[in-house]
Design an enzyme around this catalytic site. Structure first.
Site, PDB file in Angstrom:
ATOM      1  N   HIS A  68      -3.807  -2.193  27.132  1.00  0.00           N
ATOM      2  CA  HIS A  68      -4.682  -1.118  26.642  1.00  0.00           C
ATOM      3  C   HIS A  68      -5.040  -0.142  27.761  1.00  0.00           C
ATOM      4  O   HIS A  68      -5.055  -0.476  28.931  1.00  0.00           O
ATOM      5  CB  HIS A  68      -5.955  -1.724  26.048  1.00  0.00           C
ATOM      6  CG  HIS A  68      -5.720  -2.284  24.687  1.00  0.00           C
ATOM      7  ND1 HIS A  68      -6.358  -3.409  24.203  1.00  0.00           N
ATOM      8  CD2 HIS A  68      -4.862  -1.902  23.706  1.00  0.00           C
ATOM      9  CE1 HIS A  68      -5.931  -3.672  22.985  1.00  0.00           C
ATOM     10  NE2 HIS A  68      -5.018  -2.771  22.661  1.00  0.00           N
ATOM     11  N   ASP A  92       0.827  -1.223   0.000  1.00  0.00           N
ATOM     12  CA  ASP A  92       0.000   0.000   0.000  1.00  0.00           C
ATOM     13  C   ASP A  92       0.854   1.262   0.000  1.00  0.00           C
ATOM     14  O   ASP A  92       0.386   2.328  -0.378  1.00  0.00           O
ATOM     15  CB  ASP A  92      -0.894   0.042   1.252  1.00  0.00           C
ATOM     16  CG  ASP A  92      -1.811  -1.164   1.340  1.00  0.00           C
ATOM     17  OD1 ASP A  92      -1.970  -1.841   0.300  1.00  0.00           O
ATOM     18  OD2 ASP A  92      -2.313  -1.450   2.417  1.00  0.00           O
ATOM     19  N   HIS A 123      -1.356 -16.462   9.911  1.00  0.00           N
ATOM     20  CA  HIS A 123       0.036 -16.107   9.575  1.00  0.00           C
ATOM     21  C   HIS A 123       1.010 -16.696  10.583  1.00  0.00           C
ATOM     22  O   HIS A 123       2.078 -16.145  10.863  1.00  0.00           O
ATOM     23  CB  HIS A 123       0.200 -14.584   9.487  1.00  0.00           C
ATOM     24  CG  HIS A 123      -0.291 -13.855  10.703  1.00  0.00           C
ATOM     25  ND1 HIS A 123      -1.620 -13.571  10.912  1.00  0.00           N
ATOM     26  CD2 HIS A 123       0.363 -13.376  11.787  1.00  0.00           C
ATOM     27  CE1 HIS A 123      -1.763 -12.938  12.071  1.00  0.00           C
ATOM     28  NE2 HIS A 123      -0.568 -12.806  12.622  1.00  0.00           N
ATOM     29  N   HIS A 130       0.958   2.440  18.529  1.00  0.00           N
ATOM     30  CA  HIS A 130       0.140   1.684  19.497  1.00  0.00           C
ATOM     31  C   HIS A 130       0.710   0.281  19.685  1.00  0.00           C
ATOM     32  O   HIS A 130       0.966  -0.168  20.805  1.00  0.00           O
ATOM     33  CB  HIS A 130      -1.302   1.601  18.985  1.00  0.00           C
ATOM     34  CG  HIS A 130      -2.218   0.743  19.817  1.00  0.00           C
ATOM     35  ND1 HIS A 130      -3.138   1.261  20.694  1.00  0.00           N
ATOM     36  CD2 HIS A 130      -2.343  -0.614  19.906  1.00  0.00           C
ATOM     37  CE1 HIS A 130      -3.794   0.272  21.296  1.00  0.00           C
ATOM     38  NE2 HIS A 130      -3.329  -0.875  20.824  1.00  0.00           N
ATOM     39  N   GLU A 131       0.921  -0.423  18.571  1.00  0.00           N
ATOM     40  CA  GLU A 131       1.388  -1.827  18.669  1.00  0.00           C
ATOM     41  C   GLU A 131       2.760  -1.907  19.325  1.00  0.00           C
ATOM     42  O   GLU A 131       3.036  -2.802  20.110  1.00  0.00           O
ATOM     43  CB  GLU A 131       1.419  -2.467  17.281  1.00  0.00           C
ATOM     44  CG  GLU A 131       0.064  -2.601  16.622  1.00  0.00           C
ATOM     45  CD  GLU A 131      -0.976  -3.299  17.506  1.00  0.00           C
ATOM     46  OE1 GLU A 131      -2.157  -2.925  17.437  1.00  0.00           O
ATOM     47  OE2 GLU A 131      -0.603  -4.181  18.302  1.00  0.00           O
ATOM     48  N   ASP A 181      -2.485  -7.022   6.491  1.00  0.00           N
ATOM     49  CA  ASP A 181      -2.315  -6.386   5.179  1.00  0.00           C
ATOM     50  C   ASP A 181      -3.585  -6.410   4.349  1.00  0.00           C
ATOM     51  O   ASP A 181      -3.573  -6.025   3.187  1.00  0.00           O
ATOM     52  CB  ASP A 181      -1.164  -7.058   4.404  1.00  0.00           C
ATOM     53  CG  ASP A 181      -0.442  -6.032   3.540  1.00  0.00           C
ATOM     54  OD1 ASP A 181       0.537  -6.400   2.873  1.00  0.00           O
ATOM     55  OD2 ASP A 181      -0.882  -4.858   3.542  1.00  0.00           O
ATOM     56  N   GLU A 183      -5.815  -4.486   5.435  1.00  0.00           N
ATOM     57  CA  GLU A 183      -6.217  -3.080   5.651  1.00  0.00           C
ATOM     58  C   GLU A 183      -5.575  -2.238   4.561  1.00  0.00           C
ATOM     59  O   GLU A 183      -4.625  -2.668   3.903  1.00  0.00           O
ATOM     60  CB  GLU A 183      -5.737  -2.582   7.029  1.00  0.00           C
ATOM     61  CG  GLU A 183      -6.079  -3.491   8.177  1.00  0.00           C
ATOM     62  CD  GLU A 183      -7.577  -3.808   8.249  1.00  0.00           C
ATOM     63  OE1 GLU A 183      -8.387  -2.980   7.797  1.00  0.00           O
ATOM     64  OE2 GLU A 183      -7.925  -4.907   8.721  1.00  0.00           O
ATOM     65  N   HIS A 187       2.633  -2.100  22.904  1.00  0.00           N
ATOM     66  CA  HIS A 187       2.470  -3.481  23.395  1.00  0.00           C
ATOM     67  C   HIS A 187       3.807  -4.205  23.399  1.00  0.00           C
ATOM     68  O   HIS A 187       4.152  -4.904  24.347  1.00  0.00           O
ATOM     69  CB  HIS A 187       1.484  -4.263  22.508  1.00  0.00           C
ATOM     70  CG  HIS A 187       0.060  -3.821  22.619  1.00  0.00           C
ATOM     71  ND1 HIS A 187      -0.561  -3.553  23.813  1.00  0.00           N
ATOM     72  CD2 HIS A 187      -0.870  -3.611  21.658  1.00  0.00           C
ATOM     73  CE1 HIS A 187      -1.808  -3.193  23.590  1.00  0.00           C
ATOM     74  NE2 HIS A 187      -2.025  -3.210  22.293  1.00  0.00           N
ATOM     75  N   ASP A 219       0.642 -17.608  13.893  1.00  0.00           N
ATOM     76  CA  ASP A 219       0.669 -17.429  15.367  1.00  0.00           C
ATOM     77  C   ASP A 219      -0.689 -17.791  15.977  1.00  0.00           C
ATOM     78  O   ASP A 219      -1.028 -17.366  17.066  1.00  0.00           O
ATOM     79  CB  ASP A 219       1.043 -15.982  15.736  1.00  0.00           C
ATOM     80  CG  ASP A 219      -0.011 -14.990  15.244  1.00  0.00           C
ATOM     81  OD1 ASP A 219       0.182 -13.773  15.442  1.00  0.00           O
ATOM     82  OD2 ASP A 219      -1.022 -15.430  14.659  1.00  0.00           O
TER      83      ASP A 219
END
Lengths: 84, 376
Positions: free
Chosen positions: B127, B23, B67, B117-118, B98, B100, B121, B69
């Protein structure tokens, strides 16, 4: 009988909420019971827990605000409980 | 934090972008990830460097559906990404769906916002219930990217795990009482300010200090202030020297017995190299300062009270060196912190003082405060 639209939407929302609570709020995966159990206290408690975490009005009901938020894109990590 | 409060037991972490989404151009993905890491770097002692192969602490991948996990993505919408708390193996890794539409703005899903954000983590944050927090679980497409800031809840969380950025240890140039509000960042107009290194870059001047640098353009009054890692993630902080060879459009950065090459914000492959490959003797452990005179096509390396001269045409150190600095630069007292050439003068820096040196008259023509270029 073919479900009318309102009933169809209602069922979609039920599924969505059930999946949301299972994925992010540790609701036990007990698919058969969810719709009947919707008004049962464990499910109401989970809905209230979700509404509280996301800063919504804690009604324990699947009101429009709640349904709107759970349709929004989000992170795949649970909001409560461990993640492994 | 996550249950059991997993956190990294080290402050320097590696990351690797394993593959790319179609993208966006690759450099857009690179800079979104760098910027996302900088968000956390600015409020903690953490630093990040990128590796291009092997196992990094934080492996970043784009994937669809299943994928590997056991947490398959779900197609467009809904789940955007997920990441694992600190730990070995796939812990610490960040996965992006992907399916998105990843974008630089918010016309699709903004990669910088989701990555920041990720990576929260990946560093150990769970959160947040605060709607304005980066760590709030629901993506907000209305976020104003130009005014993006961590919320207090984000900062409280990450500093609970790792503390706040370090203040340079008893650095005389930044006496503790004058440390600015964001501890650990040097103040441009501190009268005692000194620099680690200074270099020109494509008509601008870069003033390096600790983990940061000021970027001074002649077109604007106010210098910009950045983390070194936000432009060059694999460069170290607290560098020793830097100079630009304009004929190569390259800036060379020195720390200890190594040096790196950068072109714009691109790190050049094949670096770092040892400083002895330039012809400096093995007795030299590090250099204090350096500059390159484009007219003379000579580069000068300053080490304690001596200096060497490198011939850019012949690409070798000139014979007859080292010489005493005071021999050819009368008025310049060793040791030199930094030096750069501009407008036909050489500007030498030592502590909070700056010496304008005229190479034709072979004398110091002005003495100024080191931070006179920072519009104080």
């Amino acid at each position: 009988y073919p479900l009318d639209r309102a009933a169809r939407n209602k069922e979609d929302s039920m599924e969505l909420v059930q999946q949301y609570l299972e994925n992010y709020y540790n609701l036990a995966k007990d698919t058969k019971q969810f719709v009947r159990r919707k008004d049962s206290s464990p499910v109401v408690k989970k809905i209230q827990e979700m509404q509280k975490f996301l800063g919504l009005e804690v009604t324990g009901k699947l009101d429009s605000d709640t349904l709107e938020v759970i349709r929004k894109p989000r992170c795949g990590i649970p909001d409560v409980g461990s993640f492994s | 934090t996550f249950p059991g409060m997993p956190k990294w037991r080290k402050t320097h972490l590696t990351y690797r972008i394993v593959n790319y989404t179609k993208d966006l151009p690759r450099d857009a993905v690179d800079s979104a990830i760098e910027k996302a890491l900088t968000v956390w770097e600015e409020v903690t002692p953490l630093t990040f460097s990128r590796i291009y192969e092997g196992e990094a602490d934080i492996m970043i991948i784009f994937a669809v559906r299943e994928h590997g996990d056991f947490l398959p993505f779900d197609g467009p919408g809904r789940v955007l990404a997920h990441a694992y708390p600190p730990g070995s193996g796939f812990y610490g890794d960040a996965h992006f769906d992907d399916d998105e539409q990843w974008t630089k703005d918010t016309s699709g899903i903004n990669l910088f916002l989701v990555a920041a954000h990720e990576l929260g983590h990946s560093l150990g944050l769970q959160h947040s219930t605060h709607r304005e927090a980066l760590m709030y679980p629901v993506y907000d497409p209305l976020t104003d990217l130009s005014r993006f800031r961590l919320s207090q809840d984000d900062v409280n969380g990450i500093q609970f795990l790792y503390g706040s950025p370090p203040v340079p240890p008893n650095d005389p140039a930044v006496p503790t009482e004058s440390v600015p509000p964001e501890a650990g960042t040097p103040a441009a107009c501190d009268p005692a300010l000194s620099f680690d290194a200074i270099s020109t870059l494509r008509g601008e001047i870069l003033f390096f200090k600790g983990r940061h640098f000021w970027r001074k353009s002649f077109r604007t009054l106010e210098p910009e202030f950045h983390l070194i890692s936000s432009f060059w993630p694999s460069l170290p902080s607290d560098i020793d020297a830097a100079y630009e060879v304009t004929s190569k459009d390259t800036v060379f950065i020195f720390k200890g017995n190594q040096f790196w090459a950068i072109r714009g914000n691109e790190m050049q492959a094949g670096y770092p190299r040892g400083i002895h490959t330039l012809g400096l003797p093995s007795t030299v452990r590090k250099i204090d300062a350096a500059f390159s005179d484009k007219e003379k096509k000579k580069t000068y390396f300053f080490v304690e009270d001596k200096y060497w001269r490198f011939d850019e045409k012949r690409q070798s150190m000139e014979p007859g060196f080292p010489k005493q600095i005071v021999e050819d630069f009368p008025g310049i007292e060793p040791e030199v912190d930094a030096v750069f050439p501009v407008f036909g003068f050489y500007y030498f820096f030592k502590g909070s003082s700056q010496f304008e040196f005229d190479p034709n008259a072979k004398k110091v023509t002005h003495v100024l405060k080191s931070n006179s270029w920072l519009n104080c």
